[in-house]
Design a protein around this motif. Sequence first.
Motif, PDB file in Angstrom:
ATOM      1  N   GLY A 205       0.793  -1.224   0.000  1.00 41.76           N
ATOM      2  CA  GLY A 205       0.000   0.000   0.000  1.00 41.76           C
ATOM      3  C   GLY A 205       0.821   1.268   0.000  1.00 41.76           C
ATOM      4  O   GLY A 205       0.300   2.358   0.272  1.00 41.76           O
ATOM      5  N   THR A 206       2.114   1.169  -0.358  1.00 39.41           N
ATOM      6  CA  THR A 206       3.033   2.304  -0.260  1.00 39.41           C
ATOM      7  C   THR A 206       2.559   3.516  -1.062  1.00 39.41           C
ATOM      8  O   THR A 206       2.633   4.659  -0.591  1.00 39.41           O
ATOM      9  CB  THR A 206       4.435   1.899  -0.735  1.00 39.41           C
ATOM     10  N   ASN A 207       2.075   3.283  -2.285  1.00 43.51           N
ATOM     11  CA  ASN A 207       1.682   4.400  -3.153  1.00 43.51           C
ATOM     12  C   ASN A 207       0.191   4.445  -3.432  1.00 43.51           C
ATOM     13  O   ASN A 207      -0.241   5.135  -4.352  1.00 43.51           O
ATOM     14  CB  ASN A 207       2.452   4.322  -4.474  1.00 43.51           C
ATOM     15  N   ASP A 208      -0.599   3.716  -2.643  1.00 49.47           N
ATOM     16  CA  ASP A 208      -2.045   3.726  -2.844  1.00 49.47           C
ATOM     17  C   ASP A 208      -2.605   5.140  -2.720  1.00 49.47           C
ATOM     18  O   ASP A 208      -2.287   5.871  -1.765  1.00 49.47           O
ATOM     19  CB  ASP A 208      -2.731   2.825  -1.815  1.00 49.47           C
ATOM     20  N   GLY A 209      -3.417   5.536  -3.678  1.00 46.90           N
ATOM     21  CA  GLY A 209      -4.059   6.843  -3.642  1.00 46.90           C
ATOM     22  C   GLY A 209      -3.233   7.958  -4.232  1.00 46.90           C
ATOM     23  O   GLY A 209      -3.753   9.063  -4.416  1.00 46.90           O
ATOM     24  N   LYS A 210      -1.964   7.689  -4.532  1.00 44.31           N
ATOM     25  CA  LYS A 210      -1.126   8.730  -5.121  1.00 44.31           C
ATOM     26  C   LYS A 210      -1.403   8.857  -6.616  1.00 44.31           C
ATOM     27  O   LYS A 210      -1.807   7.893  -7.268  1.00 44.31           O
ATOM     28  CB  LYS A 210       0.355   8.427  -4.882  1.00 44.31           C
ATOM     29  N   THR A 211      -1.179  10.042  -7.154  1.00 40.04           N
ATOM     30  CA  THR A 211      -1.448  10.318  -8.562  1.00 40.04           C
ATOM     31  C   THR A 211      -0.535   9.491  -9.463  1.00 40.04           C
ATOM     32  O   THR A 211       0.647   9.300  -9.150  1.00 40.04           O
ATOM     33  CB  THR A 211      -1.237  11.811  -8.860  1.00 40.04           C
ATOM     34  N   VAL A 212      -1.068   9.005 -10.574  1.00 43.02           N
ATOM     35  CA  VAL A 212      -0.254   8.314 -11.576  1.00 43.02           C
ATOM     36  C   VAL A 212       0.771   9.302 -12.120  1.00 43.02           C
ATOM     37  O   VAL A 212       0.427  10.429 -12.485  1.00 43.02           O
ATOM     38  CB  VAL A 212      -1.136   7.776 -12.721  1.00 43.02           C
ATOM     39  N   ASN A 213       2.010   8.893 -12.174  1.00 34.92           N
ATOM     40  CA  ASN A 213       3.082   9.793 -12.605  1.00 34.92           C
ATOM     41  C   ASN A 213       2.851  10.291 -14.030  1.00 34.92           C
ATOM     42  O   ASN A 213       2.623   9.509 -14.943  1.00 34.92           O
ATOM     43  CB  ASN A 213       4.430   9.076 -12.520  1.00 34.92           C
ATOM     44  N   GLY A 214       2.907  11.618 -14.185  1.00 33.10           N
ATOM     45  CA  GLY A 214       2.793  12.218 -15.509  1.00 33.10           C
ATOM     46  C   GLY A 214       1.380  12.491 -15.976  1.00 33.10           C
ATOM     47  O   GLY A 214       1.194  12.978 -17.100  1.00 33.10           O
ATOM     48  N   ALA A 215       0.364  12.197 -15.156  1.00 34.54           N
ATOM     49  CA  ALA A 215      -1.030  12.386 -15.573  1.00 34.54           C
ATOM     50  C   ALA A 215      -1.555  13.733 -15.102  1.00 34.54           C
ATOM     51  O   ALA A 215      -1.673  13.993 -13.899  1.00 34.54           O
ATOM     52  CB  ALA A 215      -1.904  11.263 -15.021  1.00 34.54           C
ATOM     53  N   ALA A 216      -1.862  14.622 -16.044  1.00 34.40           N
ATOM     54  CA  ALA A 216      -2.411  15.944 -15.712  1.00 34.40           C
ATOM     55  C   ALA A 216      -3.902  15.844 -15.437  1.00 34.40           C
ATOM     56  O   ALA A 216      -4.615  15.095 -16.118  1.00 34.40           O
ATOM     57  CB  ALA A 216      -2.155  16.908 -16.861  1.00 34.40           C
ATOM     58  N   LYS A 217      -4.381  16.594 -14.461  1.00 36.83           N
ATOM     59  CA  LYS A 217      -5.809  16.547 -14.128  1.00 36.83           C
ATOM     60  C   LYS A 217      -6.669  17.266 -15.168  1.00 36.83           C
ATOM     61  O   LYS A 217      -7.809  16.876 -15.402  1.00 36.83           O
ATOM     62  CB  LYS A 217      -6.053  17.175 -12.747  1.00 36.83           C
ATOM     63  N   TRP A 218      -6.141  18.316 -15.791  1.00 36.60           N
ATOM     64  CA  TRP A 218      -6.936  19.103 -16.737  1.00 36.60           C
ATOM     65  C   TRP A 218      -6.256  19.145 -18.105  1.00 36.60           C
ATOM     66  O   TRP A 218      -5.047  19.363 -18.206  1.00 36.60           O
ATOM     67  CB  TRP A 218      -7.127  20.526 -16.227  1.00 36.60           C
ATOM     68  N   ASN A 219      -7.049  18.918 -19.149  1.00 36.29           N
ATOM     69  CA  ASN A 219      -6.594  19.068 -20.528  1.00 36.29           C
ATOM     70  C   ASN A 219      -7.714  19.735 -21.328  1.00 36.29           C
ATOM     71  O   ASN A 219      -8.897  19.459 -21.093  1.00 36.29           O
ATOM     72  CB  ASN A 219      -6.273  17.712 -21.156  1.00 36.29           C
ATOM     73  N   ALA A 220      -7.331  20.615 -22.243  1.00 32.50           N
ATOM     74  CA  ALA A 220      -8.344  21.293 -23.056  1.00 32.50           C
ATOM     75  C   ALA A 220      -7.776  21.606 -24.434  1.00 32.50           C
ATOM     76  O   ALA A 220      -6.562  21.738 -24.605  1.00 32.50           O
ATOM     77  CB  ALA A 220      -8.795  22.590 -22.377  1.00 32.50           C
ATOM     78  N   VAL A 221      -8.671  21.681 -25.416  1.00 28.90           N
ATOM     79  CA  VAL A 221      -8.271  22.028 -26.778  1.00 28.90           C
ATOM     80  C   VAL A 221      -9.386  22.846 -27.421  1.00 28.90           C
ATOM     81  O   VAL A 221     -10.582  22.625 -27.148  1.00 28.90           O
ATOM     82  CB  VAL A 221      -7.981  20.759 -27.618  1.00 28.90           C
ATOM     83  N   VAL A 235      -6.513  27.228 -40.210  1.00 32.78           N
ATOM     84  CA  VAL A 235      -6.817  26.537 -38.956  1.00 32.78           C
ATOM     85  C   VAL A 235      -5.953  27.087 -37.831  1.00 32.78           C
ATOM     86  O   VAL A 235      -4.735  27.194 -37.958  1.00 32.78           O
ATOM     87  CB  VAL A 235      -6.577  25.022 -39.086  1.00 32.78           C
ATOM     88  N   GLY A 236      -6.587  27.435 -36.714  1.00 28.69           N
ATOM     89  CA  GLY A 236      -5.876  27.845 -35.515  1.00 28.69           C
ATOM     90  C   GLY A 236      -6.245  26.921 -34.367  1.00 28.69           C
ATOM     91  O   GLY A 236      -7.409  26.519 -34.229  1.00 28.69           O
ATOM     92  N   ARG A 237      -5.262  26.555 -33.545  1.00 29.41           N
ATOM     93  CA  ARG A 237      -5.521  25.608 -32.458  1.00 29.41           C
ATOM     94  C   ARG A 237      -4.795  26.048 -31.189  1.00 29.41           C
ATOM     95  O   ARG A 237      -3.642  26.476 -31.228  1.00 29.41           O
ATOM     96  CB  ARG A 237      -5.053  24.213 -32.861  1.00 29.41           C
ATOM     97  N   ALA A 238      -5.487  25.931 -30.051  1.00 29.26           N
ATOM     98  CA  ALA A 238      -4.887  26.190 -28.740  1.00 29.26           C
ATOM     99  C   ALA A 238      -5.052  24.940 -27.891  1.00 29.26           C
ATOM    100  O   ALA A 238      -6.136  24.352 -27.847  1.00 29.26           O
ATOM    101  CB  ALA A 238      -5.562  27.382 -28.066  1.00 29.26           C
ATOM    102  N   MET A 239      -3.977  24.515 -27.226  1.00 25.85           N
ATOM    103  CA  MET A 239      -4.022  23.322 -26.391  1.00 25.85           C
ATOM    104  C   MET A 239      -3.474  23.630 -25.004  1.00 25.85           C
ATOM    105  O   MET A 239      -2.403  24.232 -24.865  1.00 25.85           O
ATOM    106  CB  MET A 239      -3.219  22.187 -27.028  1.00 25.85           C
ATOM    107  N   TYR A 240      -4.226  23.203 -23.977  1.00 23.52           N
ATOM    108  CA  TYR A 240      -3.829  23.433 -22.592  1.00 23.52           C
ATOM    109  C   TYR A 240      -3.586  22.102 -21.907  1.00 23.52           C
ATOM    110  O   TYR A 240      -4.385  21.163 -22.029  1.00 23.52           O
ATOM    111  CB  TYR A 240      -4.920  24.202 -21.844  1.00 23.52           C
ATOM    112  N   THR A 241      -2.469  21.995 -21.180  1.00 24.74           N
ATOM    113  CA  THR A 241      -2.149  20.817 -20.379  1.00 24.74           C
ATOM    114  C   THR A 241      -1.876  21.289 -18.958  1.00 24.74           C
ATOM    115  O   THR A 241      -1.041  22.178 -18.731  1.00 24.74           O
ATOM    116  CB  THR A 241      -0.915  20.075 -20.923  1.00 24.74           C
ATOM    117  N   GLY A 242      -2.590  20.717 -17.989  1.00 23.73           N
ATOM    118  CA  GLY A 242      -2.464  21.148 -16.600  1.00 23.73           C
ATOM    119  C   GLY A 242      -1.227  20.605 -15.908  1.00 23.73           C
ATOM    120  O   GLY A 242      -0.403  19.901 -16.497  1.00 23.73           O
ATOM    121  N   LYS A 243      -1.094  20.924 -14.651  1.00 23.32           N
ATOM    122  CA  LYS A 243       0.028  20.461 -13.841  1.00 23.32           C
ATOM    123  C   LYS A 243       0.010  18.938 -13.730  1.00 23.32           C
ATOM    124  O   LYS A 243      -1.050  18.319 -13.757  1.00 23.32           O
ATOM    125  CB  LYS A 243      -0.046  21.072 -12.441  1.00 23.32           C
ATOM    126  N   ALA A 244       1.192  18.336 -13.602  1.00 21.53           N
ATOM    127  CA  ALA A 244       1.292  16.883 -13.491  1.00 21.53           C
ATOM    128  C   ALA A 244       2.309  16.517 -12.416  1.00 21.53           C
ATOM    129  O   ALA A 244       3.392  17.116 -12.343  1.00 21.53           O
ATOM    130  CB  ALA A 244       1.687  16.267 -14.829  1.00 21.53           C
TER     131      ALA A 244
END
Length: 312
Positions: A205-221, A235-244
């Motif tokens: 249970g060492t890492n139970d409940g901890k965030t998966v490494n590298g997975a951002a909570k918020w993404n938008a396009v 074509v114009g595009r904006a992409m947002y990647t949240g904290k990880a």
Amino acid sequence: MGSVSGNIYSGLQGNNVWYPSIETGLSSKDQYWGISLADTVKYKKAQLLLGVHKHNASVDSYNKITGRVTQTVGSDALCPTYGFVYQPDEHTSLYASHSENFDKGTIVASKYANAGEVLNPAKTKQNEIGFKYANAGFLTSLGIFNIKQANNIDVYKGSDMYLQQDGEQEYQGIELSVNGKLADKWNFMGGLMYLDATQNKTQNGTNDGKTVNGAAKWNAVAVLEYNPDEKFSIVGRAMYTGKADIYNEQLQTPSYMTYDLGVNYKTAFNKTPVTLTAMCYNLTDKNYWTAYGNNLILSSPRTLMLSATFDI
């Protein structure tokens, strides 16, 4: 192994150099085979999809020098798929689905102390419910999903790094997307996703409940397209990647937003339809870090790409 010297002008000169043959240079060999059965049943406003896939896989890991097999892992599994769609009217669809995907054993890369080892095969299971609404030229989709898959992590023993399978990764989230025609000659596509990715069933249970490494909570396009005529589009595009989080929440990469801009032109070469594309990625030449597991990847600089797509 010997040595190699030289440059692009003089060429390469080798001294007692070992060149592996195709067979002795192999690191792994994969074999897949299987059979799938699927059927769709329709009744009035409802549809039911039922399917199953019998999956078999065999993985051989080789010693690159001797060419001999060091480990063989064979595996098989039944992977069911089923889904249900209900359309109360011509604009709305409600759906629910379950799918499973079987993956062969993972061969450990050369950067690890246990390089060449084959980790256990594993299933990825996904459940999703949601709805789609189409009206006035727009399609809106909202889905809630849950995905579970094996968790492969980096483990340090002294100064050596090992890749080990430890528990599972669970991804739960909600995704909203909208696309359609804003006005004459203007099209829009946008999406927003919230992702809660956690580690479960880890050793002791060492890492139970901890965030998966590298997975951002918020993404938008968001994508905006302008068509002045039938041949030309911008074509114009904006992409947002949240904290990880990385290294089991010990470090965190900052959020970032990038912008892309491109043009497409439809023409013909010798009566063959061709689409010419010029695309500029990372338009503002932004510097940022992308987290992939516990790895950090430096952003690519402003990049111009020219391409041609032939419709033959």
